[in-house]
Each structure stands twice: as C-alpha cells, then as structure tokens.
Motif scaffolding. Structure first.
Motif, PDB file in Angstrom:
ATOM      1  N   LEU A 246       0.826  -1.213   0.000  1.00 40.23           N
ATOM      2  CA  LEU A 246       0.000   0.000   0.000  1.00 40.23           C
ATOM      3  C   LEU A 246       0.861   1.266   0.000  1.00 40.23           C
ATOM      4  O   LEU A 246       0.540   2.232  -0.694  1.00 40.23           O
ATOM      5  N   ALA A 247       1.934   1.273   0.778  1.00 39.15           N
ATOM      6  CA  ALA A 247       2.813   2.442   0.832  1.00 39.15           C
ATOM      7  C   ALA A 247       3.430   2.721  -0.535  1.00 39.15           C
ATOM      8  O   ALA A 247       3.436   3.867  -1.009  1.00 39.15           O
ATOM      9  N   GLU A 248       3.953   1.682  -1.171  1.00 38.17           N
ATOM     10  CA  GLU A 248       4.583   1.864  -2.482  1.00 38.17           C
ATOM     11  C   GLU A 248       3.553   2.253  -3.537  1.00 38.17           C
ATOM     12  O   GLU A 248       3.810   3.126  -4.377  1.00 38.17           O
ATOM     13  N   LEU A 249       2.388   1.619  -3.493  1.00 42.61           N
ATOM     14  CA  LEU A 249       1.353   1.920  -4.480  1.00 42.61           C
ATOM     15  C   LEU A 249       0.866   3.362  -4.317  1.00 42.61           C
ATOM     16  O   LEU A 249       0.704   4.084  -5.306  1.00 42.61           O
ATOM     17  N   LYS A 250       0.639   3.782  -3.085  1.00 41.97           N
ATOM     18  CA  LYS A 250       0.188   5.165  -2.858  1.00 41.97           C
ATOM     19  C   LYS A 250       1.258   6.144  -3.333  1.00 41.97           C
ATOM     20  O   LYS A 250       0.949   7.134  -3.997  1.00 41.97           O
ATOM     21  N   ALA A 251       2.515   5.873  -3.013  1.00 44.59           N
ATOM     22  CA  ALA A 251       3.599   6.763  -3.442  1.00 44.59           C
ATOM     23  C   ALA A 251       3.639   6.883  -4.957  1.00 44.59           C
ATOM     24  O   ALA A 251       3.744   7.981  -5.504  1.00 44.59           O
ATOM     25  N   THR A 252       3.528   5.773  -5.639  1.00 47.07           N
ATOM     26  CA  THR A 252       3.648   5.823  -7.095  1.00 47.07           C
ATOM     27  C   THR A 252       2.458   6.500  -7.759  1.00 47.07           C
ATOM     28  O   THR A 252       2.600   7.136  -8.792  1.00 47.07           O
TER      29      THR A 252
ATOM     30  N   SER B 296       0.302  -2.101  -9.198  1.00 48.94           N
ATOM     31  CA  SER B 296      -1.098  -2.559  -9.212  1.00 48.94           C
ATOM     32  C   SER B 296      -1.165  -4.069  -9.300  1.00 48.94           C
ATOM     33  O   SER B 296      -1.972  -4.711  -8.604  1.00 48.94           O
ATOM     34  N   GLN B 297      -0.333  -4.654 -10.130  1.00 45.76           N
ATOM     35  CA  GLN B 297      -0.336  -6.115 -10.265  1.00 45.76           C
ATOM     36  C   GLN B 297       0.199  -6.790  -9.000  1.00 45.76           C
ATOM     37  O   GLN B 297      -0.348  -7.792  -8.545  1.00 45.76           O
ATOM     38  N   ILE B 298       1.242  -6.219  -8.412  1.00 47.99           N
ATOM     39  CA  ILE B 298       1.765  -6.767  -7.155  1.00 47.99           C
ATOM     40  C   ILE B 298       0.697  -6.661  -6.070  1.00 47.99           C
ATOM     41  O   ILE B 298       0.467  -7.608  -5.307  1.00 47.99           O
ATOM     42  N   ALA B 299       0.025  -5.517  -5.997  1.00 49.60           N
ATOM     43  CA  ALA B 299      -1.023  -5.316  -4.995  1.00 49.60           C
ATOM     44  C   ALA B 299      -2.157  -6.319  -5.182  1.00 49.60           C
ATOM     45  O   ALA B 299      -2.653  -6.906  -4.216  1.00 49.60           O
ATOM     46  N   ARG B 300      -2.562  -6.510  -6.422  1.00 56.82           N
ATOM     47  CA  ARG B 300      -3.642  -7.465  -6.724  1.00 56.82           C
ATOM     48  C   ARG B 300      -3.241  -8.873  -6.272  1.00 56.82           C
ATOM     49  O   ARG B 300      -4.016  -9.573  -5.639  1.00 56.82           O
TER      50      ARG B 300
ATOM     51  N   VAL C  89      -0.545   4.658   7.006  1.00 59.74           N
ATOM     52  CA  VAL C  89       0.591   4.353   6.127  1.00 59.74           C
ATOM     53  C   VAL C  89       0.475   5.154   4.828  1.00 59.74           C
ATOM     54  O   VAL C  89       1.465   5.720   4.340  1.00 59.74           O
ATOM     55  N   MET C  90      -0.723   5.233   4.275  1.00 56.65           N
ATOM     56  CA  MET C  90      -0.900   6.008   3.041  1.00 56.65           C
ATOM     57  C   MET C  90      -0.758   7.505   3.299  1.00 56.65           C
ATOM     58  O   MET C  90      -0.233   8.236   2.453  1.00 56.65           O
ATOM     59  N   ASP C  91      -1.186   7.982   4.482  1.00 56.07           N
ATOM     60  CA  ASP C  91      -0.942   9.388   4.850  1.00 56.07           C
ATOM     61  C   ASP C  91       0.563   9.662   4.901  1.00 56.07           C
ATOM     62  O   ASP C  91       1.033  10.704   4.435  1.00 56.07           O
ATOM     63  N   TYR C  92       1.311   8.724   5.472  1.00 58.38           N
ATOM     64  CA  TYR C  92       2.760   8.857   5.591  1.00 58.38           C
ATOM     65  C   TYR C  92       3.405   8.896   4.200  1.00 58.38           C
ATOM     66  O   TYR C  92       4.274   9.735   3.929  1.00 58.38           O
TER      67      TYR C  92
END
Length: 195
Positions: A74-80, A93-97, A125-128
């Motif tokens: 989630l942290a990496e996906l939100k950052a990207t 997205s594929q890794i998250a899925r 975590v996404m806020d961070y």
C-alpha cells in the motif's frame, strides 16, 4: 517509449544481461508476468556501475521482512500514484492485486481516507506516503507518533525506505518518459492521484 534508447539485451555486456535475466525472473514471481523489456533497467544500463549499485539496493530491499507485506504494498502503491509513474503504477497494481488487494481497493486509493475498504493503520501508512511524496517532504510529528503506536523502529525504517525508494524509482522513470510495461494489461489498475 523512453526519451533515450535503452541498452537492449543483445547489445549489453554479460553483467547487464544477467541483471536483466534475474530482474525479469523476479518480476515474474511477483506479478505472474514477465515483460519482454524492462525500460528502467535498459536506461540505467548506460551507467553499468550505477546499475550494479542500484541492483544491490533493490536486492537488500527485497530481503526486508519486518513490515507486513500489505503495508509495504500500500505504501509503495500510494507513493507511485502520487508521483504519476506509469511503469510503477502498472507494476505496483499487479503486485497489490496478487497480494490480496481487490479491484475496489485499487480504485479507492485516491479517496482512501473516506473509504471503509482500508484499516486505520493502512490509512496512516498512506498518509505517511503522501507526506513523504510532497515537495518539500513534510511529515508532521503527530502522524509519525500515530504510526509509532503500531510499528516498531525497524518497521518504521523499512516503511520509510520503501516509500523513499519508490520516489527514486518513480521520479527516475517519469524524467525519462518510461511508460507502462503491461504488468496489469487487461486488468484494473490504480489511477494517478489528482492531488
């Protein structure tokens, strides 16, 4: 298509070819798909010493396991999605899925704070990630303290590293105009954050 031509496998030295091979194999494990080309690496290959150093950083990062996998994803996906890197959004997205995120969760990322699809910790975590991706980065003491209620020091270091590394990856790819590679082709993909 990248703004500069990358070093294709047929033109690369043995060391670079090995990096391509092992990276493609690792991406296949993570995503279930292995694209023919990995443009970020092909661009990095213009500076083989830098490619080797970057590869060592990625290898060390892959060995980190104190932070729960879902929080890392989630942290990496939100950052990207904040950086707007097409390659990274496609891959993440594929890794998250594959890590268990639903299509609804992928699509809810821009409005995660108002969504019931994420836990309070996942929202923190996404806020961070959002705070770290600002320019300049601004991480409020209160946010950091709230995360520390859930994560120990080693987990905080890992979380911060994952977000910072995603910034490096994404900003490198955006600068070179590197687009999606087809990891999520035909499937729902996270969308760039409008913020």
């Amino acid at each position: 298509m990248a703004r500069i031509d990358g070093v294709r496998s047929k033109d690369a030295g043995l060391g670079v070819k090995l990096v391509y091979y092992f990276t493609r194999r690792n991406f296949a494990k993570l995503t279930g798909r292995a694209p023919e080309r990995l443009e970020p690496l092909e661009v990095y290959a213009h500076a083989p010493g830098l490619l080797r150093g970057y590869g060592r950083l990625e290898q060390a990062t892959a060995k980190l396991h104190r932070l729960p996998w879902r929080l890392q994803v989630l942290a990496e996906l939100k950052a990207t999605t904040l950086i707007h890197c097409e390659f990274c959004i496609d891959l993440a997205s594929q890794i998250a899925r594959r890590s268990g995120l639903s299509d609804e969760q992928l699509l809810a990322l821009p409005r995660y704070r108002d969504s019931g699809l994420f836990t309070d910790l996942e929202k923190l975590v996404m806020d961070y990630a959002g705070a770290m991706c600002r320019t300049p980065a601004q991480v409020p003491d209160e946010l950091f303290a709230r995360l520390r209620e859930h994560l120990d020091e080693e987990q905080m270091v890992e979380l911060t590293h994952h977000i910072a590394l995603e910034n490096l990856r994404g900003r490198f790819n955006v600068a070179f105009g590197i687009g999606a590679a087809g990891f999520s082709e035909g499937m729902v993909c996270a969308v760039p954050d409008p913020a």
